[in-house]
Write an enzyme that holds these catalytic residues in place. Structure first.
Site, mmCIF file in Angstrom:
data_model
loop_
_atom_site.group_PDB
_atom_site.id
_atom_site.type_symbol
_atom_site.label_atom_id
_atom_site.label_comp_id
_atom_site.label_asym_id
_atom_site.label_seq_id
_atom_site.Cartn_x
_atom_site.Cartn_y
_atom_site.Cartn_z
ATOM 1 N N LYS A 10 -4.532 5.624 5.025
ATOM 2 C CA LYS A 10 -3.500 5.403 6.045
ATOM 3 C C LYS A 10 -3.505 6.489 7.137
ATOM 4 O O LYS A 10 -4.162 7.527 6.982
ATOM 5 C CB LYS A 10 -2.136 5.334 5.349
ATOM 6 C CG LYS A 10 -2.013 4.144 4.391
ATOM 7 C CD LYS A 10 -0.587 4.022 3.847
ATOM 8 C CE LYS A 10 -0.452 2.817 2.930
ATOM 9 N NZ LYS A 10 0.945 2.595 2.510
ATOM 10 N N TYR A 50 1.400 -6.771 6.666
ATOM 11 C CA TYR A 50 2.513 -6.500 5.746
ATOM 12 C C TYR A 50 3.610 -7.566 5.835
ATOM 13 O O TYR A 50 4.761 -7.284 5.464
ATOM 14 C CB TYR A 50 3.095 -5.110 6.023
ATOM 15 C CG TYR A 50 2.268 -3.979 5.437
ATOM 16 C CD1 TYR A 50 2.181 -3.788 4.057
ATOM 17 C CD2 TYR A 50 1.578 -3.090 6.252
ATOM 18 C CE1 TYR A 50 1.442 -2.754 3.505
ATOM 19 C CE2 TYR A 50 0.829 -2.043 5.702
ATOM 20 C CZ TYR A 50 0.770 -1.888 4.329
ATOM 21 O OH TYR A 50 0.031 -0.851 3.775
ATOM 22 N N PHE A 58 12.600 -1.414 5.186
ATOM 23 C CA PHE A 58 11.639 -0.432 5.697
ATOM 24 C C PHE A 58 10.509 -1.068 6.512
ATOM 25 O O PHE A 58 9.586 -0.369 6.934
ATOM 26 C CB PHE A 58 11.062 0.393 4.542
ATOM 27 C CG PHE A 58 10.390 -0.431 3.463
ATOM 28 C CD1 PHE A 58 9.096 -0.892 3.614
ATOM 29 C CD2 PHE A 58 11.067 -0.731 2.285
ATOM 30 C CE1 PHE A 58 8.465 -1.643 2.625
ATOM 31 C CE2 PHE A 58 10.452 -1.486 1.281
ATOM 32 C CZ PHE A 58 9.155 -1.938 1.459
ATOM 33 N N ARG A 86 -5.253 1.140 -8.842
ATOM 34 C CA ARG A 86 -3.831 1.505 -8.829
ATOM 35 C C ARG A 86 -3.570 2.728 -9.716
ATOM 36 O O ARG A 86 -2.706 3.546 -9.435
ATOM 37 C CB ARG A 86 -2.960 0.300 -9.190
ATOM 38 C CG ARG A 86 -2.952 -0.712 -8.038
ATOM 39 C CD ARG A 86 -2.238 -1.981 -8.367
ATOM 40 N NE ARG A 86 -0.788 -1.835 -8.359
ATOM 41 C CZ ARG A 86 -0.046 -1.858 -7.252
ATOM 42 N NH1 ARG A 86 -0.608 -1.963 -6.056
ATOM 43 N NH2 ARG A 86 1.259 -1.759 -7.328
ATOM 44 N N THR A 92 3.691 4.361 -5.881
ATOM 45 C CA THR A 92 3.952 4.250 -4.433
ATOM 46 C C THR A 92 4.671 5.491 -3.916
ATOM 47 O O THR A 92 4.365 6.009 -2.847
ATOM 48 C CB THR A 92 4.822 2.994 -4.163
ATOM 49 O OG1 THR A 92 4.148 1.859 -4.719
ATOM 50 C CG2 THR A 92 5.033 2.778 -2.678
ATOM 51 N N ARG A 103 -2.282 9.833 -4.491
ATOM 52 C CA ARG A 103 -0.983 10.014 -3.824
ATOM 53 C C ARG A 103 -0.311 11.327 -4.216
ATOM 54 O O ARG A 103 0.352 11.955 -3.393
ATOM 55 C CB ARG A 103 -0.086 8.813 -4.104
ATOM 56 C CG ARG A 103 -0.486 7.596 -3.267
ATOM 57 C CD ARG A 103 0.295 6.386 -3.667
ATOM 58 N NE ARG A 103 0.090 5.252 -2.769
ATOM 59 C CZ ARG A 103 0.250 3.990 -3.142
ATOM 60 N NH1 ARG A 103 0.607 3.697 -4.381
ATOM 61 N NH2 ARG A 103 0.057 3.012 -2.281
ATOM 62 N N ASN A 113 2.239 7.413 2.453
ATOM 63 C CA ASN A 113 1.719 7.647 1.101
ATOM 64 C C ASN A 113 0.194 7.561 0.992
ATOM 65 O O ASN A 113 -0.339 7.196 -0.047
ATOM 66 C CB ASN A 113 2.430 6.738 0.093
ATOM 67 C CG ASN A 113 2.173 5.276 0.336
ATOM 68 O OD1 ASN A 113 1.564 4.914 1.337
ATOM 69 N ND2 ASN A 113 2.619 4.425 -0.574
ATOM 70 N N HIS A 116 -3.356 2.643 0.623
ATOM 71 C CA HIS A 116 -2.877 1.345 0.144
ATOM 72 C C HIS A 116 -3.853 0.839 -0.903
ATOM 73 O O HIS A 116 -5.055 1.097 -0.799
ATOM 74 C CB HIS A 116 -2.836 0.350 1.313
ATOM 75 C CG HIS A 116 -2.647 -1.072 0.880
ATOM 76 N ND1 HIS A 116 -1.421 -1.572 0.536
ATOM 77 C CD2 HIS A 116 -3.539 -2.079 0.684
ATOM 78 C CE1 HIS A 116 -1.559 -2.845 0.160
ATOM 79 N NE2 HIS A 116 -2.836 -3.172 0.253
ATOM 80 N N GLU A 127 -6.586 -9.580 1.615
ATOM 81 C CA GLU A 127 -6.563 -8.351 2.416
ATOM 82 C C GLU A 127 -7.976 -7.949 2.876
ATOM 83 O O GLU A 127 -8.162 -7.510 4.013
ATOM 84 C CB GLU A 127 -5.913 -7.224 1.599
ATOM 85 C CG GLU A 127 -4.419 -7.486 1.377
ATOM 86 C CD GLU A 127 -3.743 -6.521 0.412
ATOM 87 O OE1 GLU A 127 -2.527 -6.678 0.196
ATOM 88 O OE2 GLU A 127 -4.415 -5.607 -0.117
#
Ligand code: CMP
Length: 138
Positions: A10, A50, A58, A86, A92, A103, A113, A116, A127
């Site tokens: 990100k 998203y 948010f 993950r 998250t 993270r 964070n 993704h 995606e």
């Protein structure tokens, strides 16, 4: 395709110079990069990516942040890729992320964070196809 997942490094991690370190962790954990590009999402494209979160409080903040600078998008291959990735990235919210996760090391807040990761095999395909044509997926 159940051995593939999709990730974005990100804008916060890009700005902080952490792209190389994160890619190194991804490779060291046994993922093969089968597609990758550095790009910048427009607000419209970030909103589209998203869209599933459109009703969340948010959402506006998420779209602003995700279009605030360059990202690196990639498709990753490994057995059980979605779940394994993950685990590698952690929760998250970085305050809840396990030690040694991406993270925990690089995220600054639940919004910013660092990375993704797809939450299902189905979304991994959706995606990945959002960023890469079939010709760009190796
Ligand atoms: P990601 O895995 O990219 O999927 C949706 C994103 O929404 C998530 O990471 C967070 O960056 C963001 N997000 C989730 N919850 C919040 C929150 N409470 N406040 C701000 N951003 C959030």
């Amino acid at each position: 395709m159940s051995n593939r997942t999709f990730t974005m490094i990100k804008p916060d991690a890009t700005r902080n110079g952490n792209t190389g370190a994160i890619l190194q962790m991804i490779n060291a954990a046994g993922f093969r990069i089968v597609a990758m590009k550095m790009t910048r999402l427009s607000k419209e494209k970030a909103g589209e990516f998203y869209a599933v979160h459109a009703a969340r409080p948010f959402y506006g903040e998420l779209v602003d942040f995700m279009s605030s600078g360059p990202i690196t998008a990639a498709i990753l291959e490994k057995d059980n890729a979605v779940e394994e990735f993950r685990k590698l990235i952690g929760a998250t919210n970085p305050a809840e992320a396990a030690d040694g996760t991406i993270r925990k090391l690089f995220a600054t807040s639940i919004g910013e964070n660092a990375v993704h990761g797809s939450d299902s095999n189905e979304n991994a395909v959706i995606e990945g196809d959002f960023f890469f044509s079939k010709l760009e997926q190796f």
